[in-house]
Write a protein that holds these residues in place. Structure first.
Motif, mmCIF file in Angstrom:
data_model
loop_
_atom_site.group_PDB
_atom_site.id
_atom_site.type_symbol
_atom_site.label_atom_id
_atom_site.label_comp_id
_atom_site.label_asym_id
_atom_site.label_seq_id
_atom_site.Cartn_x
_atom_site.Cartn_y
_atom_site.Cartn_z
ATOM 1 N N SER A 144 44.762 -6.985 36.333
ATOM 2 C CA SER A 144 45.303 -5.779 36.950
ATOM 3 C C SER A 144 45.037 -5.812 38.451
ATOM 4 N N TYR A 145 45.719 -4.913 39.129
ATOM 5 C CA TYR A 145 45.506 -4.742 40.564
ATOM 6 C C TYR A 145 45.502 -3.252 40.847
ATOM 7 N N VAL A 146 44.508 -2.787 41.590
ATOM 8 C CA VAL A 146 44.468 -1.398 42.035
ATOM 9 C C VAL A 146 44.475 -1.392 43.556
ATOM 10 N N ASN A 147 45.304 -0.543 44.122
ATOM 11 C CA ASN A 147 45.319 -0.374 45.568
ATOM 12 C C ASN A 147 44.111 0.493 45.914
ATOM 13 N N PRO A 148 43.106 -0.078 46.589
ATOM 14 C CA PRO A 148 41.875 0.669 46.840
ATOM 15 C C PRO A 148 42.086 1.984 47.597
ATOM 16 N N ALA A 149 43.076 2.044 48.466
ATOM 17 C CA ALA A 149 43.296 3.249 49.277
ATOM 18 C C ALA A 149 43.920 4.399 48.486
ATOM 19 N N THR A 150 44.716 4.081 47.450
ATOM 20 C CA THR A 150 45.458 5.137 46.748
ATOM 21 C C THR A 150 44.998 5.384 45.321
ATOM 22 N N GLY A 151 44.385 4.407 44.651
ATOM 23 C CA GLY A 151 44.014 4.551 43.244
ATOM 24 C C GLY A 151 45.135 4.194 42.283
ATOM 25 N N PHE A 152 46.331 3.860 42.801
ATOM 26 C CA PHE A 152 47.440 3.422 41.952
ATOM 27 C C PHE A 152 47.290 1.936 41.651
ATOM 28 N N GLY A 153 47.702 1.526 40.440
ATOM 29 C CA GLY A 153 47.593 0.124 40.096
ATOM 30 C C GLY A 153 48.616 -0.306 39.071
ATOM 31 N N VAL A 154 48.652 -1.617 38.848
ATOM 32 C CA VAL A 154 49.512 -2.221 37.833
ATOM 33 C C VAL A 154 48.637 -3.067 36.906
ATOM 34 N N ASP A 155 49.096 -3.221 35.672
ATOM 35 C CA ASP A 155 48.300 -3.888 34.649
ATOM 36 C C ASP A 155 49.216 -4.741 33.784
ATOM 37 N N ALA A 156 48.760 -5.946 33.429
ATOM 38 C CA ALA A 156 49.469 -6.819 32.482
ATOM 39 C C ALA A 156 48.439 -7.320 31.485
ATOM 40 N N ARG A 157 48.779 -7.244 30.196
ATOM 41 C CA ARG A 157 47.802 -7.579 29.167
ATOM 42 C C ARG A 157 48.478 -8.194 27.945
ATOM 43 N N TYR A 158 47.769 -9.120 27.308
ATOM 44 C CA TYR A 158 48.185 -9.664 26.016
ATOM 45 C C TYR A 158 47.193 -9.170 24.969
ATOM 46 N N ASN A 159 47.714 -8.598 23.877
ATOM 47 C CA ASN A 159 46.879 -8.124 22.771
ATOM 48 C C ASN A 159 47.123 -9.004 21.553
ATOM 49 N N HIS A 160 46.033 -9.536 21.019
ATOM 50 C CA HIS A 160 46.077 -10.495 19.914
ATOM 51 C C HIS A 160 45.400 -9.877 18.696
ATOM 52 N N GLY A 161 46.204 -9.451 17.710
ATOM 53 C CA GLY A 161 45.653 -8.862 16.497
ATOM 54 C C GLY A 161 44.888 -9.881 15.668
ATOM 55 N N LEU A 162 43.768 -9.455 15.099
ATOM 56 C CA LEU A 162 42.921 -10.335 14.293
ATOM 57 C C LEU A 162 42.982 -10.018 12.806
ATOM 58 N N THR A 163 43.452 -8.832 12.443
ATOM 59 C CA THR A 163 43.452 -8.428 11.040
ATOM 60 C C THR A 163 44.871 -8.388 10.480
ATOM 61 N N ASN A 164 44.975 -8.668 9.199
ATOM 62 C CA ASN A 164 46.245 -8.547 8.482
ATOM 63 C C ASN A 164 46.549 -7.060 8.336
ATOM 64 N N VAL A 165 47.658 -6.601 8.910
ATOM 65 C CA VAL A 165 47.977 -5.172 8.869
ATOM 66 C C VAL A 165 48.784 -4.779 7.637
ATOM 67 N N ARG A 166 49.233 -5.750 6.834
ATOM 68 C CA ARG A 166 49.994 -5.453 5.606
ATOM 69 C C ARG A 166 49.036 -5.249 4.439
ATOM 70 N N THR A 167 49.307 -4.248 3.620
ATOM 71 C CA THR A 167 48.489 -4.009 2.425
ATOM 72 C C THR A 167 49.063 -4.677 1.196
ATOM 73 N N SER A 168 50.310 -5.106 1.251
ATOM 74 C CA SER A 168 50.953 -5.718 0.081
ATOM 75 C C SER A 168 51.634 -7.015 0.476
ATOM 76 N N GLY A 169 51.927 -7.826 -0.529
ATOM 77 C CA GLY A 169 52.633 -9.078 -0.289
ATOM 78 C C GLY A 169 51.686 -10.209 0.075
ATOM 79 N N ASN A 170 52.236 -11.395 0.180
ATOM 80 C CA ASN A 170 51.456 -12.582 0.472
ATOM 81 C C ASN A 170 51.415 -12.930 1.951
ATOM 82 N N SER A 171 52.129 -12.188 2.777
ATOM 83 C CA SER A 171 52.200 -12.532 4.199
ATOM 84 C C SER A 171 50.946 -12.075 4.937
ATOM 85 N N ASP A 172 50.634 -12.793 5.998
ATOM 86 C CA ASP A 172 49.509 -12.466 6.862
ATOM 87 C C ASP A 172 50.095 -11.942 8.169
#
Length: 190
Positions: A144-172
């Protein structure tokens, strides 16, 4: 296992807050590009994120950034022209390294609490929340980057899930996605 992870995250936040030099509160919002990891039938889907963040300075170069925000996730199911809409309340706790020029790199764990799950095809919407886990654990990494003078910023992020979110079926099925956004820190100071 889940209760230990939640306890660890809370202890980590409280320890950082107790030794903090100063704390900023802010708002954030942006665009998500998410999919599920279990096969070629899914493609990326756009969504929104909107919420609050805290920025807790631990040292001149290190900070903790706990957040809580709504996140529109899911995927497009290509073979039946349907959108899978997964709505989460996400709670990441990011450790940040802050450079002197406003740039930051960050990484940390994230808990996601499912609030709604629906498929939509044309005018037909079906509630499929029972087919998905109520808790999703993942890791986030970004910059991320924050402009120190204004407090405004931009953010870029990758989120990597670790858990199987499906309760049924054979898929992960695991949530995987990118976030691009903007934020504002109230009363920001370096």
């Amino acid at each position: 296992m889940k209760s230990y992870l939640i306890g660890f995250m809370m202890a980590f936040i409280l320890t950082g807050t107790a030794t903090a030099q100063h704390v900023n509160i802010g708002v954030k919002g942006g665009l998500n590009i998410y999919s599920l990891s279990d096969g070629s039938q899914y493609s990326s889907k756009l969504g929104l994120n909107l919420g609050l963040l805290g920025h807790v300075h631990l040292t001149d170069q290190l900070a903790l950034q706990p957040e809580i925000y709504y996140s529109g996730q899911g995927a497009k199911i290509e073979n039946i022209n349907t959108n899978l809409n997964l709505d989460y309340i996400n709670v990441p706790v990011l450790l940040q390294y802050m450079f002197d020029n406003g740039f930051r790199i960050q990484a940390g764990p994230q808990l996601g609490f499912l609030v709604a799950a629906k498929t939509k095809s044309g005018d037909t919407t079906i509630n499929v929340k029972d087919d998905y886990e109520s808790l999703d654990v993942g890791l986030g990494i970004g910059a991320s980057y924050v402009n120190p003078a204004t407090g405004f910023g931009v953010d870029a992020r990758y989120n990597h899930g670790l858990t199987n979110v499906r309760t049924s079926g054979n898929s992960d099925s695991k949530n995987r996605g990118f976030q691009l956004g903007v934020f504002y820190l109230f009363n920001h100071r370096n």
